[in-house]
Design an enzyme around this catalytic site. Sequence first.
Site, short mmCIF file in Angstrom:
data_model
loop_
_atom_site.label_atom_id
_atom_site.label_comp_id
_atom_site.label_asym_id
_atom_site.label_seq_id
_atom_site.Cartn_x
_atom_site.Cartn_y
_atom_site.Cartn_z
N GLU A 36 -2.07 0.93 4.45
CA GLU A 36 -2.86 1.79 3.97
C GLU A 36 -2.86 3.20 4.36
O GLU A 36 -2.62 4.22 3.60
CB GLU A 36 -4.20 1.48 4.22
CG GLU A 36 -4.89 0.09 3.35
CD GLU A 36 -4.47 -1.27 4.26
OE1 GLU A 36 -3.78 -1.29 5.04
OE2 GLU A 36 -5.48 -2.12 4.05
N ASP A 75 -6.22 -14.62 2.13
CA ASP A 75 -7.34 -14.02 2.85
C ASP A 75 -8.33 -13.19 1.90
O ASP A 75 -7.75 -12.97 0.76
CB ASP A 75 -6.78 -13.01 3.91
CG ASP A 75 -5.84 -12.06 3.21
OD1 ASP A 75 -4.85 -12.37 2.20
OD2 ASP A 75 -5.84 -10.78 3.63
N GLU A 76 -9.56 -13.04 2.39
CA GLU A 76 -10.35 -12.02 2.06
C GLU A 76 -10.61 -12.27 0.16
O GLU A 76 -10.17 -11.22 -0.48
CB GLU A 76 -10.04 -10.67 2.11
CG GLU A 76 -9.83 -10.22 3.73
CD GLU A 76 -9.37 -8.77 3.85
OE1 GLU A 76 -10.20 -8.28 4.55
OE2 GLU A 76 -8.32 -8.30 3.44
N HIS A 93 -6.65 -10.52 -3.67
CA HIS A 93 -5.70 -9.35 -3.27
C HIS A 93 -4.41 -9.68 -4.27
O HIS A 93 -3.33 -9.37 -4.19
CB HIS A 93 -4.84 -9.64 -1.92
CG HIS A 93 -5.91 -9.36 -0.79
ND1 HIS A 93 -5.94 -7.89 -0.55
CD2 HIS A 93 -6.38 -9.71 0.15
CE1 HIS A 93 -6.72 -7.75 0.50
NE2 HIS A 93 -7.15 -8.79 0.78
N ARG A 110 0.93 -1.24 0.17
CA ARG A 110 -0.13 0.16 0.00
C ARG A 110 0.99 1.19 0.02
O ARG A 110 0.55 2.24 -0.71
CB ARG A 110 -0.80 0.02 1.03
CG ARG A 110 -2.09 -0.89 1.04
CD ARG A 110 -1.85 -2.51 0.64
NE ARG A 110 -2.85 -3.33 0.64
CZ ARG A 110 -3.37 -4.05 1.26
NH1 ARG A 110 -2.85 -4.18 2.66
NH2 ARG A 110 -4.38 -4.62 1.31
N ASP A 170 -0.02 -7.32 -3.40
CA ASP A 170 -1.48 -6.94 -3.19
C ASP A 170 -2.05 -6.15 -4.37
O ASP A 170 -1.50 -5.95 -5.21
CB ASP A 170 -1.36 -6.11 -1.96
CG ASP A 170 -2.66 -6.79 -1.07
OD1 ASP A 170 -3.87 -6.48 -1.56
OD2 ASP A 170 -2.64 -7.01 0.18
N ASP A 217 -1.85 -1.08 12.96
CA ASP A 217 -2.36 0.06 11.99
C ASP A 217 -3.46 0.83 12.76
O ASP A 217 -3.99 1.89 12.14
CB ASP A 217 -2.70 -0.40 10.72
CG ASP A 217 -3.73 -1.55 10.82
OD1 ASP A 217 -3.93 -2.25 11.93
OD2 ASP A 217 -4.03 -2.11 9.62
N TYR A 267 -2.76 -5.80 15.47
CA TYR A 267 -2.56 -4.94 14.22
C TYR A 267 -2.20 -3.55 14.57
O TYR A 267 -2.91 -2.86 15.50
CB TYR A 267 -4.06 -4.87 13.75
CG TYR A 267 -4.25 -6.12 12.59
CD1 TYR A 267 -3.80 -7.37 13.04
CD2 TYR A 267 -4.98 -5.83 11.54
CE1 TYR A 267 -3.96 -8.39 11.87
CE2 TYR A 267 -5.12 -6.83 10.52
CZ TYR A 267 -4.88 -8.15 10.90
OH TYR A 267 -4.80 -9.21 9.86
N TRP A 313 -0.25 -3.07 8.57
CA TRP A 313 -0.84 -2.88 7.13
C TRP A 313 -0.86 -1.34 6.96
O TRP A 313 -0.94 -0.48 7.89
CB TRP A 313 -2.34 -3.30 7.37
CG TRP A 313 -2.42 -4.71 7.44
CD1 TRP A 313 -2.94 -5.27 8.71
CD2 TRP A 313 -1.95 -5.78 6.53
NE1 TRP A 313 -2.91 -6.78 8.12
CE2 TRP A 313 -2.49 -6.94 7.11
CE3 TRP A 313 -1.75 -5.80 5.38
CZ2 TRP A 313 -2.24 -8.38 6.72
CZ3 TRP A 313 -1.50 -7.04 4.67
CH2 TRP A 313 -1.75 -8.05 5.33
N TRP A 361 -6.00 -14.37 12.29
CA TRP A 361 -5.83 -12.74 12.33
C TRP A 361 -7.35 -12.12 12.48
O TRP A 361 -7.64 -11.27 13.23
CB TRP A 361 -5.53 -12.30 10.93
CG TRP A 361 -6.37 -12.24 9.88
CD1 TRP A 361 -6.49 -13.42 9.06
CD2 TRP A 361 -7.22 -11.43 8.95
NE1 TRP A 361 -7.29 -13.04 8.07
CE2 TRP A 361 -8.10 -12.00 7.93
CE3 TRP A 361 -7.54 -10.34 9.42
CZ2 TRP A 361 -8.97 -11.30 7.36
CZ3 TRP A 361 -8.47 -9.39 8.67
CH2 TRP A 361 -9.33 -10.12 7.53
C1 ACM Z 1 -5.79 -9.35 6.62
O1 ACM Z 1 -5.66 -8.55 7.61
N1 ACM Z 1 -6.31 -9.30 5.62
C2 ACM Z 1 -4.83 -10.61 6.86
#
Ligand code: ACM
Length: 782
Positions: free
Chosen positions: A484, A332-333, A269, A179, A208, A433, A431, A482, A405
């Site tokens: 962002e 993930d996601e 991602h 990011r 990503d 962030d 986390y 992370w 997570w």
């Molecule tokens: C994550 O925070 N998507 C692993």
Amino acid sequence: MKKFILMVCATLLLNVFGSKASSSTSQLTSNNDINIIPKPTSVEKQKGKFKLVNANSIYSNTSEGKIIAELFASKLQASTGYDFNFTEKEKTGNISLIMNPKLMYKEDQYKLSVTPKGVSVLAKTPKGLFYGMQSFMQLLPPQVESNILQTNIDWSAPCVTINDEPRFGYRGVMLDPCRHFIPVENVKKQLDVMALFKMNTMHFHLTDDQGWRIEIKKYPKLTEIGSSRIDGEGTEYKGYYTQEEIKDIVKYASDRFITVIPELETPGHELAAISAYPHLSCKGEDTTPRIIWGVEDIVMCPGKEDMFTFLEDVIKEMEPLFPGTYFHIGGDECPKSSWKNCEKCQARIKAENLTADNKHTAEERLQSYVIGRMENILAKYGKKIIGWDEILEGGLSSNATVMSWRGEQGGIEAALQNHDVIMTPGGNGMYLDTYQGDRNNEPVAIGGFTTLEKVYSYNPVPDTLKSMNKEHFVKGVQCNNWSEYMYNTDIMEYRMYPRLLAVSEIAWTDLGNKDYKDFERRINDAQIRLDGHGINYHIPYPEQLNGSCNFVAFTDNVDLEFKTTRPYDMVYTLDGTEPNIRSAKYSGPIKISESKILKIRTLLPSGKMGPTRNITVEKQNLSPASLVKTQGNGLNMKMTMGTYFKSSELDNAKDWKKMNIKELKEIRSQVESSESMRGVEQYSAIATGYINIPEDGVYYFSSENEQVWIDGKLLINNEGEVKRFSRKDSSMALAKGLHEIKVIFLGHIMGGWPSMWNDGSVKIKKAGEKNFAYVTGEQLFY
Ligand code: ACM
Ligand code: ZN
């Protein structure tokens, strides 16, 4: 015998301290007790001190030990200015690094003895020696971590015997250069600090949606196209590591006993890769790397064999660069809507008999099939996979390690299936962030609120696993950074530190040996060490009790009360000068009865200060109510299509469309936003009318819109801000009755956040009230 020459280049000298305009360093002091982080297993204090002097000798009985000794000699030399002699024999005054492979020690275990006559570190492995030396460094005054020569320091260490070993074998930090990119030199800086606090794994999230960050020679477009994006502001953002740079980082880490685990995200991602090679997705559409945060629904197509060929080719180039055992495959996601509508994916589901069962959809089983294929590819190269906890959905592949997570449940389930687990739950403080102070003062973050104490209090072994004798499957713990909202490495460090030090103690120190109050004391010493590394760590801001606000209106007088998230002094002035170490110490509510600028900041025990808060405290008469005759509830609104970044640009806008709105949320719901924002047309709007104020008083307003005006006064101006978590709350004294209100909404993407994702609201509270309430349609008139 070898002499070490001081080699600190001039640029380093200039760069190490003080590039952060927001804080200053003076009068560095530290408490005199043992300050080691992470807290060692056992520390026996002895009488006396060991004094480091020029020409101390260093001895090691092995060549591996000598390499470690050289690393520390050169580090010590930079701050102390002392030369060190390498000797062939142990003698008085030595620093001795003794390695004995026959010791019944664990890999990372060491014994450190400091006496007035010398220092000795005993270990079975080089790693143990390294950790023993890091503990010795932390016995020396904290200025030892500086790269700049420090004068007038008594370089003594208290005499102790320390026996030490870690609780967990995996002590991780995840960095996300996707990011926002992290230049090689900054990665190395983080590795130095991780090593100081005995972290041993750097999880490197290299691919990503927003950027592909590693050179792959067979697929040059991954970096030509996938590493660059045009952000919402219209500026290009790019960066990637060449394979040579990756080798350099991995070697630098390995010299500090840190393993780098790469992450190649699959199958979601991956929009940056798909932008470079569109055939990798189901539809094969042309696209570009994502310029907003959130979850992308264009994902790779496991119906096509091309996807696996591509991933194996990439792995072939990546795996030799990362000699560790583990390879992270993401997982993930991954939204599955495109697979549902893709003939090839459905054909794969059929061919592989991935039919839905009572626990999983067919598409979840397809995801599990992808992870299984990844596991097989990586096994060919002798690697084991780690994946985020979604890899449990659809069935876990045979040797996968799960990174939990989304809470601890994934980790618990995996351990119950006898799989290794790394705990990294966001909600439990892993986390970094998230915010660590009042949002009104802090740079915009993703959300959450995670104090140092919350991070420290996390225990990576859930009671369930302990009671079922499965705790040994928890291999360790990791914090995730992370990026962002880490727009640059200063902000990244601001979020990471000092919380990363709490993670280090969770990871290393036995539960029964942890003590937050004592940790909080040791942090004061550690922060001076971080100064030595030029780390921009978080210093808590003075915060107002019901939410911070930098514009405080009052009518008669006002008491301003402050707190901090950690127990530090605050200093302030009311005469417009910058608060310094000699300024008035905050000791209770500050009573103000005339207009003033209050400047207040936090003072650390080291003498370093946090950034100043400038609070305008203004005596106001109640702004009189308007006697206008209104026509009904709601506001008048006009809107115009297009992207605007400044309200003043609207002066040139044409083609306004006029309407009436009932609620403020309609200011931003004239065009539907979407998760991808693809094809969403931006617009701006101005709503005007009156707000009914129920009784005389001072009122606070909060909004993520571009501007809010009351009675012709610009009260909130979010120009240039990421439109998330309003940081520009303001207040005004208002008489009971109707007051002009103007709200400006500008549709744009700034800092990766589409303003359209907000609710368009304005919130209000009366001075003294705890919580804001939404301004409703009934309070608005046109
Ligand atoms: C994550 O925070 N998507 C692993
Ligand atoms: Zn497909």
